[in-house]
Each structure stands twice: as C-alpha cells, then as structure tokens.
Design a protein around this motif. Structure first.
Motif, PDB file in Angstrom:
ATOM      1  N   ALA A 137      -5.593  -0.095  77.085  1.00  0.00           N
ATOM      2  CA  ALA A 137      -4.650  -1.217  77.185  1.00  0.00           C
ATOM      3  C   ALA A 137      -5.390  -2.550  77.048  1.00  0.00           C
ATOM      4  CB  ALA A 137      -3.906  -1.153  78.523  1.00  0.00           C
ATOM      5  N   ALA A 138      -6.520  -2.653  77.711  1.00  0.00           N
ATOM      6  CA  ALA A 138      -7.288  -3.909  77.654  1.00  0.00           C
ATOM      7  C   ALA A 138      -7.761  -4.174  76.222  1.00  0.00           C
ATOM      8  CB  ALA A 138      -8.484  -3.836  78.607  1.00  0.00           C
ATOM      9  N   ALA A 139      -8.229  -3.125  75.547  1.00  0.00           N
ATOM     10  CA  ALA A 139      -8.748  -3.302  74.192  1.00  0.00           C
ATOM     11  C   ALA A 139      -7.621  -3.680  73.228  1.00  0.00           C
ATOM     12  CB  ALA A 139      -9.450  -2.022  73.731  1.00  0.00           C
ATOM     13  N   ARG A 140      -6.477  -3.021  73.357  1.00  0.00           N
ATOM     14  CA  ARG A 140      -5.356  -3.352  72.460  1.00  0.00           C
ATOM     15  C   ARG A 140      -4.901  -4.790  72.691  1.00  0.00           C
ATOM     16  NH1 ARG A 140      -1.106  -0.690  73.645  1.00  0.00           N
ATOM     17  NH2 ARG A 140      -1.922   0.742  75.206  1.00  0.00           N
ATOM     18  N   ARG A 145     -11.209  -2.467  69.633  1.00  0.00           N
ATOM     19  CA  ARG A 145     -11.330  -1.066  70.059  1.00  0.00           C
ATOM     20  C   ARG A 145     -12.563  -0.940  70.930  1.00  0.00           C
ATOM     21  NH1 ARG A 145     -11.399   3.299  65.692  1.00  0.00           N
ATOM     22  NH2 ARG A 145     -10.239   4.608  67.159  1.00  0.00           N
ATOM     23  N   ALA A 146     -12.450  -0.195  72.004  1.00  0.00           N
ATOM     24  CA  ALA A 146     -13.576  -0.015  72.934  1.00  0.00           C
ATOM     25  C   ALA A 146     -14.358   1.245  72.561  1.00  0.00           C
ATOM     26  CB  ALA A 146     -13.058   0.104  74.368  1.00  0.00           C
ATOM     27  N   PRO A 147     -15.647   1.104  72.253  1.00  0.00           N
ATOM     28  CA  PRO A 147     -16.476   2.277  71.984  1.00  0.00           C
ATOM     29  C   PRO A 147     -16.760   3.037  73.273  1.00  0.00           C
ATOM     30  CG  PRO A 147     -17.773   0.251  71.747  1.00  0.00           C
ATOM     31  CD  PRO A 147     -16.406  -0.163  72.190  1.00  0.00           C
ATOM     32  N   VAL A 148     -16.444   4.323  73.303  1.00  0.00           N
ATOM     33  CA  VAL A 148     -16.416   5.055  74.573  1.00  0.00           C
ATOM     34  C   VAL A 148     -17.235   6.350  74.532  1.00  0.00           C
ATOM     35  CG1 VAL A 148     -14.851   6.525  75.939  1.00  0.00           C
ATOM     36  CG2 VAL A 148     -14.250   4.141  75.504  1.00  0.00           C
ATOM     37  N   ALA A 149     -17.952   6.593  75.630  1.00  0.00           N
ATOM     38  CA  ALA A 149     -18.487   7.924  75.908  1.00  0.00           C
ATOM     39  C   ALA A 149     -17.831   8.392  77.201  1.00  0.00           C
ATOM     40  CB  ALA A 149     -20.002   7.883  76.073  1.00  0.00           C
ATOM     41  N   LEU A 150     -17.378   9.633  77.243  1.00  0.00           N
ATOM     42  CA  LEU A 150     -16.808  10.163  78.481  1.00  0.00           C
ATOM     43  C   LEU A 150     -17.941  10.709  79.339  1.00  0.00           C
ATOM     44  CD1 LEU A 150     -13.642  12.170  77.274  1.00  0.00           C
ATOM     45  CD2 LEU A 150     -13.800   9.779  78.041  1.00  0.00           C
ATOM     46  N   ARG A 151     -17.963  10.293  80.623  1.00  0.00           N
ATOM     47  CA  ARG A 151     -19.031  10.784  81.504  1.00  0.00           C
ATOM     48  C   ARG A 151     -18.622  12.116  82.130  1.00  0.00           C
ATOM     49  NH1 ARG A 151     -22.089   7.713  86.514  1.00  0.00           N
ATOM     50  NH2 ARG A 151     -23.107   9.558  87.395  1.00  0.00           N
ATOM     51  N   TYR A 184     -10.865  14.104  75.688  1.00  0.00           N
ATOM     52  CA  TYR A 184     -11.474  13.603  74.452  1.00  0.00           C
ATOM     53  C   TYR A 184     -10.419  13.511  73.339  1.00  0.00           C
ATOM     54  CZ  TYR A 184     -15.580  12.379  71.708  1.00  0.00           C
ATOM     55  OH  TYR A 184     -16.510  11.683  70.988  1.00  0.00           O
ATOM     56  N   ALA A 185      -9.553  14.519  73.292  1.00  0.00           N
ATOM     57  CA  ALA A 185      -8.468  14.501  72.299  1.00  0.00           C
ATOM     58  C   ALA A 185      -7.554  13.301  72.557  1.00  0.00           C
ATOM     59  CB  ALA A 185      -7.676  15.802  72.368  1.00  0.00           C
ATOM     60  N   ARG A 186      -7.285  13.044  73.815  1.00  0.00           N
ATOM     61  CA  ARG A 186      -6.467  11.874  74.170  1.00  0.00           C
ATOM     62  C   ARG A 186      -7.162  10.587  73.710  1.00  0.00           C
ATOM     63  NH1 ARG A 186      -1.921   9.355  74.672  1.00  0.00           N
ATOM     64  NH2 ARG A 186      -1.897   7.719  76.233  1.00  0.00           N
ATOM     65  N   ALA A 187      -8.474  10.502  73.980  1.00  0.00           N
ATOM     66  CA  ALA A 187      -9.232   9.300  73.590  1.00  0.00           C
ATOM     67  C   ALA A 187      -9.133   9.085  72.085  1.00  0.00           C
ATOM     68  CB  ALA A 187     -10.700   9.438  74.024  1.00  0.00           C
ATOM     69  N   ALA A 188      -9.223  10.191  71.341  1.00  0.00           N
ATOM     70  CA  ALA A 188      -9.197  10.079  69.877  1.00  0.00           C
ATOM     71  C   ALA A 188      -7.832   9.609  69.391  1.00  0.00           C
ATOM     72  CB  ALA A 188      -9.556  11.429  69.258  1.00  0.00           C
ATOM     73  N   ALA A 189      -6.811   9.850  70.198  1.00  0.00           N
ATOM     74  CA  ALA A 189      -5.457   9.471  69.783  1.00  0.00           C
ATOM     75  C   ALA A 189      -5.110   8.037  70.169  1.00  0.00           C
ATOM     76  CB  ALA A 189      -4.448  10.434  70.413  1.00  0.00           C
ATOM     77  N   LEU A 190      -5.927   7.415  71.009  1.00  0.00           N
ATOM     78  CA  LEU A 190      -5.588   6.072  71.493  1.00  0.00           C
ATOM     79  C   LEU A 190      -6.089   5.009  70.516  1.00  0.00           C
ATOM     80  CD1 LEU A 190      -6.398   6.507  75.308  1.00  0.00           C
ATOM     81  CD2 LEU A 190      -4.127   6.213  74.277  1.00  0.00           C
ATOM     82  N   GLU A 191      -5.195   4.089  70.229  1.00  0.00           N
ATOM     83  CA  GLU A 191      -5.493   3.043  69.242  1.00  0.00           C
ATOM     84  C   GLU A 191      -6.631   2.128  69.687  1.00  0.00           C
ATOM     85  OE1 GLU A 191      -3.103  -0.816  67.829  1.00  0.00           O
ATOM     86  OE2 GLU A 191      -1.866   0.873  68.510  1.00  0.00           O
ATOM     87  N   GLY A 192      -6.722   1.904  71.027  1.00  0.00           N
ATOM     88  CA  GLY A 192      -7.728   0.961  71.528  1.00  0.00           C
ATOM     89  C   GLY A 192      -9.063   1.601  71.852  1.00  0.00           C
TER      90      GLY A 192
END
Ligand code: LLP
Length: 422
Positions: A137-140, A145-151, A184-192
């Motif tokens: 939400a913040a990135a959109r 787009r926020a570059p993300v690694a899941l911990r 991870y699949a959710r992250a890939a689907a998010l626009e931000g």
C-alpha cells in the motif's frame, strides 16, 4: 590483528590504541570513553570481503551506529543493514548508497516505510503477511515498487544466548517456512511489490557453522521450490551472526564461513547479501575507565570504576564476559588480586567483571574493557543520571573525537516542566 597492545611511553609501558596511548586519551577526553581502532575495522572488513568475494556486505548498523564507523565501512564499499528510520538516516548521512541499504526488522511503521521508499532503499526484508500488504500500500501510494525479500523462520537453534537467538519457531522473527510459498505468490501478485528472494538470520554470536548450514539448507530448498513454481528468485540474504572470541569461544574462522556462503551462492546462482555486525566491530573497540575507589569487603576485593552498566549493558543483560586489562602493564612477577570490577550504578547487576586477576588497583588507575566495539555504545543509556560516554577513534597516530561526552545540561535539555507546575 590486535591494535591494543602495551608500548613504551615516557619510561613506562602502557596500553595503546594503534599509535596513541590510552592514558593520553583519558587525559584529553576523560573517562569512561569508548575508543575504536580504525585499522582493526579496515583489516576486518577486508578479511571478510576477501573471504566472501561474491557477497554484498551490508554492515549491520545496530552493532555500532557512530557515523565514523559506518563511514569507515561505506568507504570500503559496504552497504548497510538498518532496522529503523533513525538508522536509515545515519547510514545515508555516513555516505552509504541508498540502493545498498537493506531495511530489516519485524516492525516497520508506515512512516519508516515511506521514508525508506522515498530514499530508494534497495531491499526490504518483510517478516509477515500484514507487513507485506502495508508495504504494498505504501509503495503504490508513493507510485513505486518495493524490492522485497521474505524473511524465513527456519526453526533452527543458533546455539547462542537465548536472548539473541532469532530463528526458532517460538521467536518473534520471520515467516514460518511452510507459509513462504503462498506468501511469495501473493508478493508476486502485488503491484507495489517487486519480489527479489528470501532472507534468513537465526541469531548473533554463533560459535559453530552447523546452525548456519542448517538454516541455509532450508533456504536453498525453499528457493528451489519457488523456482519450480515459476518465480525467478534472484537474491538471498544470509543475515549476520558470525561470532567472535571474547574469552574461550572458538567461532568458525572467516574463511570457513566465507566458503559456506560461496557454496550456497553457487548452488543457487543468485546475488548473496550478508549482514555482519559484531564480527566487524567487536574487537575494534575498548571502553576506557578509571578506578574511583577500591574496597575490601570480607574476602572480596571490589574496584568501583567510572564505567557502569548504563555504558556497557552486555555483562548485566547477557552475563557476557569481556576481558578487563590494566592500562599500565604489570611486571611479570607482580602479584595479582582477584578483583570484582563494578560500576557506580545502584544495582547489584552493575558488575563489569567478576573475579578478575588484576594487579592491586588504586583510585586513579585506568582499565580497558576489551571487545566492546559491537553492542557497546549503541546500548548505552543515561540511567542514574549518567551522561552518555565519549567516543573517539584512532588511526595510526591520529586521534579524533567521534562523539563528545554528553554533559549534564544536554541530559536535562530533553525535559520540559508543565507551566501548571510553576
Ligand atoms: N541482521 C539482523 C536481521 C539482525 O537482527 C542482526 C543482529 C544482525 C544482522 C547482525 O548480527 P551480528 O553479525 O552482529 O551477530 N545486543 C546483542 C546482539 C543483538 C543482535 C541483534 N541482531 C549483544 O550484545 O550480544
């Protein structure tokens, strides 16, 4: 490399920091004072960089957040691992490039996310589904787009002090490995969100390689699963945690750690980020303190010094052991006295070291508490109305103040008295 050795100075042998004598530092800056050897910082960074030639080193600022230390590493090419808006600010001020910043930690506020997005932080380590949605939400909202690694929480025991182990199922950190594929699949689907890969950090002051290996194996298996599901995973973050020798620990050497990191990198063909803190800075710092009074109480000999648990919390908080050395070199045949070294704070836990074999001490003598470059000054407080200590850095014969001692006025400057109290 040890920069803190006894050398001759006007007829007597005293501890030095590189080319500068500790009594000279005490005379100029008073005590207690944290003193860092720049040469040790540089030598350790270079040794780690050589052992991990293909990894991006993001120095964990939480270990020591003085601008001088961060800048030392930034000039050698380091990025930084940050945990708060405050550390973000400090890392940028010290000259770390924004795209080399990793924003880690289990709770980032919306304000901190906005600040990090606006600064162009290169990687966010995300620790929960809720955080992922908030960051999206913040990135959109910011049009980016926020570059993300899941911990990942790999459920691996780091075999370290309970309070600094972070990779077990009951710890507050990371995402259970079973939940990673769906998130991870959710992250890939998010626009931000721009998913880069996975991150892991199982704890600090690790003294064996095996827990690292176990955690990295979990990560490799997860990355392989994500790739099989069609996600292009390009980055992994292997955290920090490499231990140092305070007393009799035998942590893996940096070459063995580096070889493990390189094996993981080669298996996955990814960019590898590491976040070392303690290993880079712990041995580069001493806390210089002066004996205020010596007293005999029954069988015990107490040296009350002017550094206390508010300046160095590790002994009180983790029962940590730090070597304590007399600044004036004892003669080889000098007697030693089993001495308890304690600060002036009104708590029985305010003991820096128990039963230390030290020469007979007197008021005015100087002592050096060793290996306090990491998690020393960063954890200091003003408890008992004690101003924060001075911090200095040496390089060769050069000595510089890097954080002046707080004075009593500065302590009170934060306070306001409501007008209705007159
Ligand atoms: N990355 C993350 C996500 C971390 O939480 C930490 C440390 C590091 C990297 C750096 O770990 P290191 O390489 O320094 O082990 N105050 C405690 C240590 C707390 C460590 C917190 N996290 C102490 O004095 O022992």
């Amino acid at each position: 490399m040890d920069a803190f050795v006894y050398r001759e100075e006007s007829g007597s042998r005293v501890l030095h920091a590189e080319g500068v004598s500790l009594p000279a530092i005490a005379a100029q800056f008073g005590t207690p004072t944290y003193c860092y050897a720049n040469g040790v910082l540089v030598a350790r960074y270079q040794a780690l960089a050589q052992a991990t030639p293909n990894a991006r080193i993001c120095y964990a600022v939480k270990a020591n957040d003085t601008l001088a230390v961060i800048r030392t590493f930034a000039r050698l090419g380091a990025g930084a691992d940050i945990i708060s808006g405050g550390e973000l600010h400090g890392a940028l001020r010290a000259g770390v490039a924004p795209d080399r910043l990793v924003f880690a930690g289990p709770g980032k506020t919306r304000d901190e996310m906005n600040l990090a997005l606006a600064s162009g932080v290169g990687q966010f380590n995300v620790e929960s589904p809720a955080e992922l949605e908030a960051l999206d939400a913040a990135a959109r909202a910011a049009g980016t787009r926020a570059p993300v690694a899941l911990r990942v929480n790999p459920d691996v025991d780091a075999e370290t002090h309970d309070k600094i182990a972070t990779g077990r199922r009951g710890d507050k950190f990371g995402i259970d490995d079973a939940d990673i594929p769906a998130l991870y699949a959710r992250a890939a689907a998010l626009e931000g969100i721009e998913p880069l890969g996975l991150a892991v950090h199982i704890g600090s002051q690790l003294s064996r390689l095996a827990p690292f290996e176990a955690a990295f194996e979990r990560l490799v298996a997860l990355v392989e699963g994500l790739r099989a599901a069609g996600h292009p995973v390009t980055r992994i973050n292997l955290g920090g945690g490499l231990g140092v020798r305070y007393r009799d620990e035998a942590p893996p050497d940096v070459e063995a750690y580096g070889a493990l990191v390189e094996r993981v990198r080669q298996r996955l063909g990814v960019t590898v980020v590491i976040e070392p803190g303690r290993w880079l800075v712990a041995p580069a710092g001493v806390l210089l303190t002066r004996v205020i009074a010596v007293k005999q109480a029954g069988a015990r000999c107490w040296a009350i010094v002017d550094a206390a648990m508010n300046d160095l919390m590790r002994p009180a908080l983790y029962d940590a052991w730090h070597a304590i050395e007399p600044v004036a070199e004892p003669a080889p045949d000098d007697v030693t006295v089993e001495t308890d070294v304690a600060g002036p704070v009104c708590e029985s836990g305010d003991v820096l070291g128990r039963g230390r074999a030290l020469p007979p001490l007197a008021a005015g003598d100087l002592l050096a508490v060793r290996d306090v470059g990491a998690y020393g000054s960063v954890m200091a407080s003003t408890y008992n109305g004690r101003p924060l200590p001075a911090e200095v850095m040496v390089r060769g014969d050069a000595l510089a103040s890097i954080r002046p001692r707080q004075d009593h006025e500065a302590l009170l400057a934060r306070d306001l008295v409501p007008p209705w109290l007159g």
